[in-house]
Motif scaffolding. Structure first.
Motif, short mmCIF file in Angstrom:
data_model
loop_
_atom_site.label_atom_id
_atom_site.label_comp_id
_atom_site.label_asym_id
_atom_site.label_seq_id
_atom_site.Cartn_x
_atom_site.Cartn_y
_atom_site.Cartn_z
N GLN A 4 0.80 -1.22 0.00
CA GLN A 4 0.00 0.00 0.00
C GLN A 4 0.83 1.27 0.00
O GLN A 4 0.33 2.34 -0.39
CB GLN A 4 -0.94 0.01 1.21
N VAL A 5 2.09 1.21 0.43
CA VAL A 5 2.91 2.43 0.50
C VAL A 5 3.85 2.54 -0.71
O VAL A 5 4.68 3.45 -0.75
CB VAL A 5 3.73 2.48 1.80
N MET A 6 3.71 1.65 -1.68
CA MET A 6 4.63 1.65 -2.82
C MET A 6 4.07 2.34 -4.06
O MET A 6 4.63 2.21 -5.15
CB MET A 6 5.03 0.22 -3.16
N LEU A 7 2.99 3.08 -3.89
CA LEU A 7 2.36 3.76 -5.01
C LEU A 7 3.33 4.75 -5.66
O LEU A 7 3.93 5.57 -4.96
CB LEU A 7 1.11 4.49 -4.51
N THR A 8 3.46 4.67 -6.97
CA THR A 8 4.43 5.53 -7.66
C THR A 8 3.79 6.62 -8.51
O THR A 8 4.50 7.48 -9.03
CB THR A 8 5.33 4.69 -8.60
N ASP A 9 2.46 6.61 -8.66
CA ASP A 9 1.85 7.58 -9.58
C ASP A 9 1.24 8.79 -8.87
O ASP A 9 0.56 9.60 -9.49
CB ASP A 9 0.79 6.90 -10.46
N VAL A 10 1.46 8.90 -7.56
CA VAL A 10 1.05 10.11 -6.82
C VAL A 10 2.20 10.56 -5.94
O VAL A 10 3.11 9.78 -5.63
CB VAL A 10 -0.20 9.85 -5.95
#
Length: 492
Positions: free
Chosen positions: A199-205
């Motif tokens: 959940q903390v690996m989001l790269t597009d925000v």
């Protein structure tokens, strides 16, 4: 130039129930040039990228075995041995170089580092001088052993993963440059001792993972740098090398590679307190969703993340959707219920207990009485940005409508990576106020442009966001956040 292509792709959740057997790979068991091109040409997969990359480099490809299975539990010993033998024996040794399409978080009985062992066997067969390039998922648990066996490692840059195609093209390009002598790759590898949930690996925000990626891209702008791979790791594989890692590859400049790898490692360590995720209990999350005036509201049930190997039948959220005040949608894997609905037929009333059949962590079966609106064989093709053109199979599928609750019951586990798993049964996401996704982040490639609010749900499950609930036995300790640890301790 001729390039040999092989691969095994599986994300192994060692906390998930059951074992992964050889028959689980049967759906995607592709060998030989004809089948490989038929299945993957013109798709935005790693395999499609390899095909197009080779075309640009004017290289012929000779395809050995590529096989994949959906994320699931521990791979059995007999299965991994059969996979090793089948893949390694399929390599054309007359090729000038080898591309291996791998995940990086595959685990089997007796083999905590399957990809490391596979590339060791490939290296042993191919010899010390033949260049080898591998592609890896962003959730790879990379080992030092793996890095030492290959020349090029190219990991995904995005989560949700929408750049698998580009990374396949890049791997071929760098392999071709190595074969031609344009570059001489040398790599540095570092692990900053961080264990993160997806959940903390989001790269597009905007956020810490995007900041790490931006730093990696800045490093790649150095003309001496060949590639930078940022791996967030996969915390649900209980293996020594689970966690964040970095691989920096330069053109024959080891000190520079070491410098940049340490720079990224220190940056990740400094960001550690921002790399945390917190969700709401199921009842509270559902109430929050229905309180929103506009939808779709996405309830993210990450603990039952299909893409992380979870069973996809958890009912912790489902039980709070009975008699829902607004239209809501959930997908549940329940083979018994799917087959039962198919026997009843469209228009019949289905009275069944759905979900909660894979173990104590996933709740109890929930009684549901509803009308069967649609029956489907479950086969569709990805229409969205995630691996466009990839084939998917939900197995026997039924759409059951019970008041404002619509349940898509599937025979097989299918991750919500693509809108096709909803539109294929005649439904439209924008018609629902609340949608439950059994995913961590990858659901965004299906619903990201439609949702009005995102609510993280904290429930039990083998992909839970609270890592303190897991009993790690093989993981190298100490590691943040499970243990008191300083960066200096890690570097020693």
């Amino acid at each position: 130039m001729k390039l040999a292509i092989v691969g095994i792709f599986h994300e192994t959740n060692t906390f998930a129930p059951g074992k992964t057997e050889l028959e689980d790979f049967a759906q995607e068991w592709i060998g030989g040039n004809e089948l490989f091109h038929q299945r993957y040409e013109h798709t935005r997969t790693s395999m499609g990228g390899v095909i197009d990359g080779a075309r640009v480099e004017l290289a012929a490809i000779t395809c050995g075995l590529y096989t994949a299975a959906p994320p699931s539990g521990m791979v059995s010993r007999r299965t991994v041995e059969a996979l090793f033998d089948s893949v390694v024996s399929s390599i054309d040794l007359s090729a000038d170089g080898i591309v291996a399409i791998l995940h990086g978080a595959m685990v089997a009985e007796g083999f905590p580092d399957i990809e490391g062992e596979l590339v060791r066997r490939i290296r042993e067969k191919a010899g010390p001088s033949k260049p080898i390039a591998v592609t890896l998922d962003l959730h790879a648990n990379i080992s030092k052993h793996m890095v030492e066996q290959v020349d090029i490692i190219v990991g995904y840059d995005t989560y949700p993963h929408i750049d698998a195609y580009e990374r396949g093209v890049e791997a071929v390009q760098l392999l071709a440059q190595t074969i031609r002598g344009v570059i001489k790759p040398v790599s540095a590898f570092v692990q900053p001792r961080l264990l993160l949930v997806p959940q903390v690996m989001l790269t597009d925000v905007a956020g810490p993972m995007q900041e790490l990626m931006d730093c990696a891209f800045a490093i790649e702008s150095d003309p001496k740098v060949v590639n930078v791979t940022v791996a967030g790791g996969f915390p649900y594989s209980d293996v020594p090398d689970a966690g964040v890692s970095f691989v920096v590859t330069t053109n024959n400049d080891q000190p520079l590679a070491d410098h940049y790898a340490q720079e990224l490692s220190r940056m990740a360590w400094e960001l550690r307190d921002r790399l945390k995720s917190n969700g709401y209990p199921a009842a509270e999350a559902v109430a929050m969703a229905f309180a929103e005036e506009q939808g779709p509201v996405i309830l993210v049930e990450g603990a039952d993340n299909v893409g992380g190997g979870a069973p996809a039948d958890a009912t912790h959220v489902l039980k709070h959707l009975i008699n829902a005040p607004k239209k809501c949608l959930i997908v549940i894997r329940d083979m018994e219920a799917a087959h039962f609905a198919h026997r009843l037929g469209v228009g019949a009333v289905c009275d069944a207990e759905i979900g909660g059949k894979s173990g104590n962590l996933n709740g109890e079966p929930i009684p549901i009485t509803g009308v069967i609106r649609e029956l489907f064989d479950g086969k569709y093709t990805h229409i969205g940005p995630y691996m466009t053109g990839q084939w998917a199979d939900m197995g026997k599928t039924a759409v059951i409508e019970a008041g404002n609750l619509t349940v898509i019951v599937t025979e097989k586990r299918t991750a919500p990576w693509d809108l096709g798993h909803v539109t294929s049964v005649g439904l439209h996401a924008e018609d629902f106020h609340t949608i439950v996704v059994k995913s961590a982040i990858a659901w965004k490639t299906a619903f990201g442009t439609l949702c009005k609010r995102i609510i993280q749900v904290d429930t039990p499950g083998c992909c839970g966001e609270n890592l303190y609930h897991f009993q790690y036995e093989q993981l190298t300790r100490p590691i943040y956040p499970l243990d008191p640890i300083s960066y200096m301790e890690e570097s020693q």
